[in-house]
Design a protein around this motif. Structure first.
Motif, short mmCIF file in Angstrom:
data_model
loop_
_atom_site.label_atom_id
_atom_site.label_comp_id
_atom_site.label_asym_id
_atom_site.label_seq_id
_atom_site.Cartn_x
_atom_site.Cartn_y
_atom_site.Cartn_z
N SER A 57 0.83 -1.20 0.00
CA SER A 57 0.00 0.00 0.00
C SER A 57 0.86 1.25 0.00
CB SER A 57 -0.91 0.00 1.23
OG SER A 57 -1.58 1.22 1.32
N ILE A 58 0.54 2.18 -0.90
CA ILE A 58 1.20 3.47 -0.92
C ILE A 58 0.45 4.44 -0.02
CG2 ILE A 58 1.82 5.42 -2.41
CD1 ILE A 58 2.07 3.42 -4.69
N GLY A 59 -0.86 4.28 0.13
CA GLY A 59 -1.69 5.20 0.89
C GLY A 59 -1.43 5.18 2.38
N TYR A 60 -0.68 4.21 2.87
CA TYR A 60 -0.43 4.10 4.30
C TYR A 60 0.97 4.54 4.69
CZ TYR A 60 -4.75 1.47 4.32
OH TYR A 60 -6.05 1.09 4.16
N GLU A 61 1.70 5.19 3.82
CA GLU A 61 3.05 5.64 4.15
C GLU A 61 2.98 6.78 5.16
OE1 GLU A 61 5.04 6.74 0.59
OE2 GLU A 61 5.01 4.72 -0.22
N THR A 62 3.88 6.74 6.13
CA THR A 62 3.98 7.80 7.12
C THR A 62 5.43 8.21 7.29
OG1 THR A 62 4.19 6.24 8.95
CG2 THR A 62 1.96 6.98 8.42
N SER A 63 5.64 9.43 7.79
CA SER A 63 6.99 9.90 8.11
C SER A 63 7.49 9.24 9.38
CB SER A 63 6.99 11.42 8.31
OG SER A 63 6.53 12.06 7.16
N ILE A 64 6.57 9.00 10.30
CA ILE A 64 6.89 8.33 11.56
C ILE A 64 6.73 6.83 11.29
CG2 ILE A 64 6.20 8.09 13.98
CD1 ILE A 64 4.94 10.90 13.70
N PRO A 65 7.68 6.00 11.70
CA PRO A 65 7.59 4.57 11.35
C PRO A 65 6.57 3.78 12.17
CG PRO A 65 9.55 4.98 12.63
CD PRO A 65 8.93 6.32 12.38
N VAL A 91 3.83 18.11 13.95
CA VAL A 91 5.20 18.54 13.66
C VAL A 91 5.98 17.47 12.90
CG1 VAL A 91 7.41 19.11 14.74
CG2 VAL A 91 5.31 20.17 15.57
N PHE A 92 5.85 16.20 13.31
CA PHE A 92 6.72 15.16 12.75
C PHE A 92 6.11 14.38 11.58
CE2 PHE A 92 8.47 15.58 17.10
CZ PHE A 92 9.73 16.04 16.71
N GLU A 93 4.81 14.37 11.43
CA GLU A 93 4.19 13.62 10.34
C GLU A 93 3.94 14.55 9.16
OE1 GLU A 93 3.10 11.19 7.83
OE2 GLU A 93 3.52 10.32 9.79
N ARG A 94 4.54 14.24 8.01
CA ARG A 94 4.41 15.07 6.82
C ARG A 94 3.78 14.36 5.63
NH1 ARG A 94 4.13 19.83 8.43
NH2 ARG A 94 5.82 20.47 9.75
N ARG A 95 3.67 13.04 5.67
CA ARG A 95 3.28 12.29 4.48
C ARG A 95 1.83 11.82 4.48
NH1 ARG A 95 7.76 7.90 3.54
NH2 ARG A 95 7.00 7.97 1.41
N ASN A 96 1.26 11.52 5.61
CA ASN A 96 -0.05 10.87 5.65
C ASN A 96 -1.14 11.88 6.00
OD1 ASN A 96 -2.33 9.24 6.61
ND2 ASN A 96 -0.91 7.54 6.25
N THR A 97 -2.02 12.14 5.05
CA THR A 97 -3.10 13.10 5.24
C THR A 97 -4.09 12.63 6.30
OG1 THR A 97 -2.90 13.72 2.92
CG2 THR A 97 -4.90 14.39 4.04
N TYR A 98 -4.38 11.35 6.33
CA TYR A 98 -5.33 10.80 7.30
C TYR A 98 -4.87 11.06 8.74
CZ TYR A 98 -8.15 7.30 9.72
OH TYR A 98 -9.00 6.66 10.58
N VAL A 99 -3.61 10.80 9.01
CA VAL A 99 -3.06 11.01 10.35
C VAL A 99 -3.03 12.49 10.68
CG1 VAL A 99 -1.00 10.72 11.78
CG2 VAL A 99 -1.76 8.86 10.31
N ARG A 100 -2.65 13.32 9.72
CA ARG A 100 -2.61 14.77 9.96
C ARG A 100 -4.00 15.33 10.24
NH1 ARG A 100 1.52 17.81 9.21
NH2 ARG A 100 0.39 19.51 8.22
N LEU A 101 -5.02 14.83 9.56
CA LEU A 101 -6.39 15.28 9.83
C LEU A 101 -6.79 14.97 11.27
CD1 LEU A 101 -8.16 14.19 6.54
CD2 LEU A 101 -8.04 16.50 7.40
N HIS A 102 -6.47 13.78 11.73
CA HIS A 102 -6.80 13.43 13.12
C HIS A 102 -5.97 14.22 14.11
CE1 HIS A 102 -9.89 10.40 12.82
NE2 HIS A 102 -9.26 9.90 11.76
N ALA A 103 -4.72 14.50 13.79
CA ALA A 103 -3.88 15.29 14.69
C ALA A 103 -4.44 16.70 14.85
CB ALA A 103 -2.44 15.33 14.18
N TRP A 104 -4.79 17.33 13.74
CA TRP A 104 -5.37 18.68 13.82
C TRP A 104 -6.71 18.66 14.55
CZ3 TRP A 104 -3.72 23.43 13.43
CH2 TRP A 104 -2.54 23.67 12.75
#
Length: 152
Positions: free
Chosen positions: A36-44, A67-80
């Protein structure tokens, strides 16, 4: 939906599944076949774990992930969404501190909302469906996707 696009499916009401980001798969044969490409994250860490962690500590965990996650939109949406939910709870309880029991009810409602979002982030991580909490979710969506329009 075209390519790696982003498609709203809800009308912004509380508790609606409002965004769907379809995962893409590597079919070139170079990445080990069907990864899966859609599940890539900056944090391992897999998004199935990382998205619910946003809600664990009220503001801190969300800010760290922003601050540390730049690649995954799904994770960033939940963080915000977790940071904004926490700020709404804190500010509203500070504004209404003089009314008996209201700050306690506000914090309890915020805790329940965070638990619901945590469970939905874990459950919906397979389909990458973003569970949006009304205006807070709309504002989080605007922050991640780069729109400059305020929700009010």
């Amino acid at each position: 939906m075209s390519g790696r696009g982003y498609e709203p499916v809800g009308d912004g009401n509380i508790g609606l599944e409002s965004e769907v980001i379809a995962p893409e798969y590597d079919t070139s044969g170079r990445g080990g076949g069907g990864e899966s490409i859609g599940y890539e994250t900056s944090i391992p860490v897999h998004p199935k774990i990382l998205a619910p962690l946003c809600y664990l500590l009220p503001v801190l965990s969300g800010l760290l992930i922003i601050v540390f996650e730049r690649r995954n939109t799904y994770v960033r949406l939940h963080a915000w969404q977790s940071v904004l939910l926490s700020l709404v709870v804190y500010i509203s309880s500070l504004l209404l501190f003089w009314v008996p029991f209201i700050p306690v009810l506000i914090h309890a409602a915020g805790f329940v909302a965070a638990i619901v979002c945590m469970v939905r982030a874990y459950k919906d991580s397979d389909t990458l469906t973003f569970f949006k909490l009304g205006i807070v979710g709309d504002f989080a969506e605007r922050q991640v996707l780069g729109a400059t329009v305020l929700p009010f």
